[in-house]
Scaffold this motif. Structure first.
Motif, PDB file in Angstrom:
ATOM      1  N   ASP A   9       0.862  -1.180   0.000  1.00  0.00           N
ATOM      2  CA  ASP A   9       0.000   0.000   0.000  1.00  0.00           C
ATOM      3  C   ASP A   9       0.907   1.242   0.000  1.00  0.00           C
ATOM      4  O   ASP A   9       2.104   1.154   0.303  1.00  0.00           O
ATOM      5  CB  ASP A   9      -0.869  -0.056   1.267  1.00  0.00           C
ATOM      6  CG  ASP A   9      -1.636   1.222   1.499  1.00  0.00           C
ATOM      7  OD1 ASP A   9      -2.359   1.651   0.579  1.00  0.00           O
ATOM      8  OD2 ASP A   9      -1.506   1.808   2.597  1.00  0.00           O
ATOM      9  N   ASP A  11      -0.385   5.083   0.832  1.00  0.00           N
ATOM     10  CA  ASP A  11      -0.743   6.067   1.862  1.00  0.00           C
ATOM     11  C   ASP A  11      -0.626   5.480   3.266  1.00  0.00           C
ATOM     12  O   ASP A  11      -1.271   4.473   3.581  1.00  0.00           O
ATOM     13  CB  ASP A  11      -2.182   6.563   1.657  1.00  0.00           C
ATOM     14  CG  ASP A  11      -2.325   7.446   0.424  1.00  0.00           C
ATOM     15  OD1 ASP A  11      -1.309   8.003  -0.042  1.00  0.00           O
ATOM     16  OD2 ASP A  11      -3.470   7.576  -0.065  1.00  0.00           O
ATOM     17  N   ASP A  12       0.180   6.081   4.108  1.00  0.00           N
ATOM     18  CA  ASP A  12       0.404   5.656   5.493  1.00  0.00           C
ATOM     19  C   ASP A  12       1.049   4.273   5.598  1.00  0.00           C
ATOM     20  O   ASP A  12       1.026   3.651   6.656  1.00  0.00           O
ATOM     21  CB  ASP A  12      -0.899   5.725   6.324  1.00  0.00           C
ATOM     22  CG  ASP A  12      -1.358   7.173   6.481  1.00  0.00           C
ATOM     23  OD1 ASP A  12      -0.561   7.984   6.968  1.00  0.00           O
ATOM     24  OD2 ASP A  12      -2.494   7.496   6.067  1.00  0.00           O
ATOM     25  N   THR A  13       1.593   3.800   4.461  1.00  0.00           N
ATOM     26  CA  THR A  13       2.453   2.612   4.492  1.00  0.00           C
ATOM     27  C   THR A  13       3.855   3.015   4.026  1.00  0.00           C
ATOM     28  O   THR A  13       4.847   2.684   4.649  1.00  0.00           O
ATOM     29  CB  THR A  13       1.881   1.499   3.596  1.00  0.00           C
ATOM     30  OG1 THR A  13       0.602   1.106   4.133  1.00  0.00           O
ATOM     31  CG2 THR A  13       2.804   0.289   3.549  1.00  0.00           C
ATOM     32  N   ASP A 175      -1.619  -0.467   5.898  1.00  0.00           N
ATOM     33  CA  ASP A 175      -2.103   0.025   7.200  1.00  0.00           C
ATOM     34  C   ASP A 175      -3.605  -0.132   7.370  1.00  0.00           C
ATOM     35  O   ASP A 175      -4.139   0.269   8.399  1.00  0.00           O
ATOM     36  CB  ASP A 175      -1.736   1.510   7.370  1.00  0.00           C
ATOM     37  CG  ASP A 175      -2.532   2.389   6.434  1.00  0.00           C
ATOM     38  OD1 ASP A 175      -2.432   2.191   5.196  1.00  0.00           O
ATOM     39  OD2 ASP A 175      -3.274   3.266   6.916  1.00  0.00           O
ATOM     40  N   ASP A 180      -6.436  -3.507   2.864  1.00  0.00           N
ATOM     41  CA  ASP A 180      -5.176  -4.161   2.504  1.00  0.00           C
ATOM     42  C   ASP A 180      -5.146  -5.628   2.942  1.00  0.00           C
ATOM     43  O   ASP A 180      -4.750  -6.503   2.174  1.00  0.00           O
ATOM     44  CB  ASP A 180      -3.982  -3.423   3.148  1.00  0.00           C
ATOM     45  CG  ASP A 180      -3.888  -1.981   2.677  1.00  0.00           C
ATOM     46  OD1 ASP A 180      -4.067  -1.740   1.469  1.00  0.00           O
ATOM     47  OD2 ASP A 180      -3.636  -1.091   3.517  1.00  0.00           O
TER      48      ASP A 180
HETATM   49 MG   LIG Z   1      -2.985   3.132   3.445  1.00  0.00          MG
END
Ligand SMILES: [Mg+2]
Length: 231
Positions: A9, A11-13, A175, A180
């Motif tokens: 992933d 975003d935020d990973t 995340d 995911d």
């Molecule tokens: Mg994400």
């Protein structure tokens, strides 16, 4: 059994994302203070975003439209035009913030690339996700980039088939339990959950009961070690 395909992933990973959405939400909470308290505004945002997903999809532009809708709902005819102007400015900030990588991402990608083909799998606005990938400088690290409208089990099944890989030799890490982990497991792959602070309520889900192909990690840097233990 070794892992051939490692899906990540974005975003935020790989890079920070929710902190910018949270900042925009704080801005609209402050803007709507004359009309509603913070709890009401946040609750209206979650409800409106959820309702609009099937129309607008994921991403900063749909979030901006939802902010305008919430402002109109809570402010009614007393909402000043300046509020819409301020929301549009907050939305542009969301689209233009610099990309900030999570800690040790480049070294982790190097370690992962030595273990399998890397595929970036992200959902959201196509234009914005492409821009963030370009700004991240990570584009060359991936054998393929998949920007999808949503992440379902079918999305992952098609992806694995397209890349000619047995799902039992594929890994997804991210995340979001909902987007995911769970759909990748349903598609027959392995899945790593790496939760981040400020998780969006929409992406929260129960951890899978059958934990054989699932692992929760504290950082992406732990993923190469888990992959080695599978092999
Ligand atoms: Mg994400």
């Amino acid at each position: 059994m070794p892992i051939d395909l490692i899906c990540l992933d974005a975003d935020d990973t790989l890079w920070h994302n929710m902190r910018f959405f949270d900042r925009a939400e704080q801005a609209i909470v402050a803007m709507l203070e004359p009309f509603a308290d913070a709890g009401l505004t946040r609750e209206a945002m979650a409800r409106t975003e959820g309702r609009n997903l099937s129309l607008y999809g994921y991403g900063a532009k749909s979030f901006t439209l939802s902010m305008i809708e919430v402002a109109l709902e809570l402010g009614g005819d007393d909402l000043p035009v300046s509020a819409v102007r301020d929301i549009l400015a907050a939305g542009r900030d969301l689209l233009a913030h610099p990309v900030e990588l999570l800690e040790d991402i480049e070294a982790t990608l190097t370690a992962l690339a030595a273990r399998g083909r890397l595929v970036l799998v992200t959902k959201g606005d196509l234009f914005h996700q492409e821009a963030k990938l370009a700004a991240s400088g990570l584009g060359e690290r991936f054998a393929a980039v998949e920007i999808v409208s949503d992440k379902s089990a079918e999305t992952f099944e098609r992806l694995f088939a397209r890349h000619g890989v047995d799902p039992a030799r594929a890994m997804m890490a991210g995340d979001s339990m909902r987007s995911d982990v769970l759909p990748a497991l349903t598609a027959g792959a392995w899945a790593a959950f790496i939760p981040q602070p400020l998780a969006w309520s929409h992406e929260v889900a129960e951890a899978p009961a059958d934990a054989a192909r699932f692992r929760q990690l504290s950082t992406l840097a732990e993923l190469p070690g888990w992959i080695d233990s599978i092999g």
